[in-house]
Design a protein around this motif. Sequence first.
Motif, PDB file in Angstrom:
ATOM      1  N   LYS A  52      48.330  32.754  35.039  1.00  0.00           N
ATOM      2  CA  LYS A  52      48.782  33.550  36.182  1.00  0.00           C
ATOM      3  C   LYS A  52      47.759  34.654  36.498  1.00  0.00           C
ATOM      4  O   LYS A  52      47.382  34.847  37.659  1.00  0.00           O
ATOM      5  N   GLU A  53      47.297  35.333  35.467  1.00  0.00           N
ATOM      6  CA  GLU A  53      46.324  36.408  35.665  1.00  0.00           C
ATOM      7  C   GLU A  53      44.982  35.850  36.137  1.00  0.00           C
ATOM      8  O   GLU A  53      44.329  36.447  36.996  1.00  0.00           O
ATOM      9  N   PHE A  54      44.576  34.693  35.605  1.00  0.00           N
ATOM     10  CA  PHE A  54      43.328  34.080  36.041  1.00  0.00           C
ATOM     11  C   PHE A  54      43.412  33.686  37.511  1.00  0.00           C
ATOM     12  O   PHE A  54      42.491  33.939  38.282  1.00  0.00           O
ATOM     13  N   SER A  55      44.514  33.090  37.886  1.00  0.00           N
ATOM     14  CA  SER A  55      44.701  32.651  39.267  1.00  0.00           C
ATOM     15  C   SER A  55      44.616  33.837  40.231  1.00  0.00           C
ATOM     16  O   SER A  55      43.979  33.744  41.284  1.00  0.00           O
ATOM     17  N   GLN A  56      45.239  34.950  39.868  1.00  0.00           N
ATOM     18  CA  GLN A  56      45.191  36.143  40.709  1.00  0.00           C
ATOM     19  C   GLN A  56      43.768  36.696  40.802  1.00  0.00           C
ATOM     20  O   GLN A  56      43.272  36.995  41.895  1.00  0.00           O
ATOM     21  N   ALA A  57      43.112  36.839  39.670  1.00  0.00           N
ATOM     22  CA  ALA A  57      41.754  37.385  39.653  1.00  0.00           C
ATOM     23  C   ALA A  57      40.792  36.449  40.387  1.00  0.00           C
ATOM     24  O   ALA A  57      39.916  36.908  41.129  1.00  0.00           O
ATOM     25  N   TYR A  58      40.975  35.148  40.219  1.00  0.00           N
ATOM     26  CA  TYR A  58      40.114  34.180  40.887  1.00  0.00           C
ATOM     27  C   TYR A  58      40.302  34.257  42.403  1.00  0.00           C
ATOM     28  O   TYR A  58      39.329  34.212  43.150  1.00  0.00           O
ATOM     29  N   GLY A  59      41.546  34.397  42.834  1.00  0.00           N
ATOM     30  CA  GLY A  59      41.812  34.537  44.267  1.00  0.00           C
ATOM     31  C   GLY A  59      41.134  35.761  44.853  1.00  0.00           C
ATOM     32  O   GLY A  59      40.572  35.713  45.956  1.00  0.00           O
ATOM     33  N   GLU A  60      41.144  36.855  44.122  1.00  0.00           N
ATOM     34  CA  GLU A  60      40.474  38.073  44.577  1.00  0.00           C
ATOM     35  C   GLU A  60      38.956  37.918  44.519  1.00  0.00           C
ATOM     36  O   GLU A  60      38.241  38.377  45.407  1.00  0.00           O
ATOM     37  N   PHE A  61      38.457  37.244  43.484  1.00  0.00           N
ATOM     38  CA  PHE A  61      37.026  37.018  43.337  1.00  0.00           C
ATOM     39  C   PHE A  61      36.469  36.196  44.501  1.00  0.00           C
ATOM     40  O   PHE A  61      35.390  36.466  44.992  1.00  0.00           O
ATOM     41  N   LYS A  62      37.235  35.221  44.969  1.00  0.00           N
ATOM     42  CA  LYS A  62      36.767  34.339  46.036  1.00  0.00           C
ATOM     43  C   LYS A  62      36.622  35.059  47.378  1.00  0.00           C
ATOM     44  O   LYS A  62      36.007  34.532  48.289  1.00  0.00           O
ATOM     45  N   LYS A  63      37.142  36.266  47.488  1.00  0.00           N
ATOM     46  CA  LYS A  63      36.997  37.038  48.722  1.00  0.00           C
ATOM     47  C   LYS A  63      35.554  37.523  48.903  1.00  0.00           C
ATOM     48  O   LYS A  63      35.151  37.864  50.004  1.00  0.00           O
ATOM     49  N   TYR A  64      34.795  37.549  47.817  1.00  0.00           N
ATOM     50  CA  TYR A  64      33.416  38.015  47.863  1.00  0.00           C
ATOM     51  C   TYR A  64      32.490  36.837  48.136  1.00  0.00           C
ATOM     52  O   TYR A  64      32.776  35.706  47.794  1.00  0.00           O
ATOM     53  N   ASN A  65      31.368  37.124  48.739  1.00  0.00           N
ATOM     54  CA  ASN A  65      30.371  36.094  49.011  1.00  0.00           C
ATOM     55  C   ASN A  65      29.509  35.910  47.769  1.00  0.00           C
ATOM     56  O   ASN A  65      28.583  36.683  47.528  1.00  0.00           O
ATOM     57  N   VAL A  66      29.829  34.892  46.983  1.00  0.00           N
ATOM     58  CA  VAL A  66      29.099  34.682  45.734  1.00  0.00           C
ATOM     59  C   VAL A  66      27.647  34.296  45.979  1.00  0.00           C
ATOM     60  O   VAL A  66      26.808  34.448  45.097  1.00  0.00           O
ATOM     61  N   PHE A  67      27.333  33.827  47.179  1.00  0.00           N
ATOM     62  CA  PHE A  67      25.968  33.425  47.478  1.00  0.00           C
ATOM     63  C   PHE A  67      25.029  34.621  47.583  1.00  0.00           C
ATOM     64  O   PHE A  67      23.817  34.457  47.534  1.00  0.00           O
ATOM     65  N   ASP A  68      25.590  35.820  47.703  1.00  0.00           N
ATOM     66  CA  ASP A  68      24.761  37.019  47.686  1.00  0.00           C
ATOM     67  C   ASP A  68      24.067  37.185  46.335  1.00  0.00           C
ATOM     68  O   ASP A  68      23.085  37.916  46.225  1.00  0.00           O
ATOM     69  N   TYR A  69      24.577  36.515  45.312  1.00  0.00           N
ATOM     70  CA  TYR A  69      24.032  36.652  43.970  1.00  0.00           C
ATOM     71  C   TYR A  69      23.002  35.574  43.648  1.00  0.00           C
ATOM     72  O   TYR A  69      22.416  35.587  42.571  1.00  0.00           O
ATOM     73  N   LEU A  70      22.794  34.659  44.585  1.00  0.00           N
ATOM     74  CA  LEU A  70      21.774  33.633  44.396  1.00  0.00           C
ATOM     75  C   LEU A  70      20.461  34.107  45.007  1.00  0.00           C
ATOM     76  O   LEU A  70      20.444  34.665  46.091  1.00  0.00           O
ATOM     77  N   LYS A  71      19.392  33.861  44.316  1.00  0.00           N
ATOM     78  CA  LYS A  71      18.070  34.180  44.840  1.00  0.00           C
ATOM     79  C   LYS A  71      17.688  33.117  45.860  1.00  0.00           C
ATOM     80  O   LYS A  71      18.235  32.024  45.874  1.00  0.00           O
ATOM     81  N   THR A  72      16.741  33.420  46.710  1.00  0.00           N
ATOM     82  CA  THR A  72      16.277  32.466  47.723  1.00  0.00           C
ATOM     83  C   THR A  72      15.848  31.160  47.068  1.00  0.00           C
ATOM     84  O   THR A  72      16.112  30.077  47.584  1.00  0.00           O
ATOM     85  N   SER A  73      15.224  31.240  45.909  1.00  0.00           N
ATOM     86  CA  SER A  73      14.762  30.042  45.211  1.00  0.00           C
ATOM     87  C   SER A  73      15.919  29.182  44.703  1.00  0.00           C
ATOM     88  O   SER A  73      15.724  28.035  44.336  1.00  0.00           O
ATOM     89  N   GLN A  74      17.133  29.727  44.686  1.00  0.00           N
ATOM     90  CA  GLN A  74      18.298  28.999  44.196  1.00  0.00           C
ATOM     91  C   GLN A  74      19.130  28.399  45.332  1.00  0.00           C
ATOM     92  O   GLN A  74      20.213  27.882  45.090  1.00  0.00           O
TER      93      GLN A  74
END
Length: 128
Positions: A52-74
């Motif tokens: 339950k806690e993972f599902s909630q945290a994951y839902g909140e995490f997905k609101k962020y653009n994770v691709f901002d953490y990838l370098k251009t080479s990635q």
Amino acid sequence: MKYVWILLLGLGSAWLEASEVTKKMRDMEYSMNLMQKGFFYNDKAQITKGLKEFSQAYGEFKKYNVFDYLKTSQSMEENIVLNTLKRDEENIQALQEALQKNKILKAAEIHAEILHSCTVCHAITRGW
């Protein structure tokens, strides 16, 4: 002076978002550990709470653009990240269903798949 304030505001908001993402990841780590302990000690309630806690945290995490953490080479690895995120959503649902049906070994396998997907994303973003 006005530009300095704008720059500071921009840097501050970027730092705040990065720290929020880090907090969500810590929350997900904590909940994965709860589930792991539940599997180790035959405590279905702890597994359920962790999920339950993972599902909630994951839902909140997905609101962020994770691709901002990838370098251009990635950039070629974006599809791997997208597929991993999609699979996580499916695995969360599958884990809930396995627990409801009391299929604990299946639930443990799914938990391991989620943990593996965490490792895949971390390996990509950190360039391992």
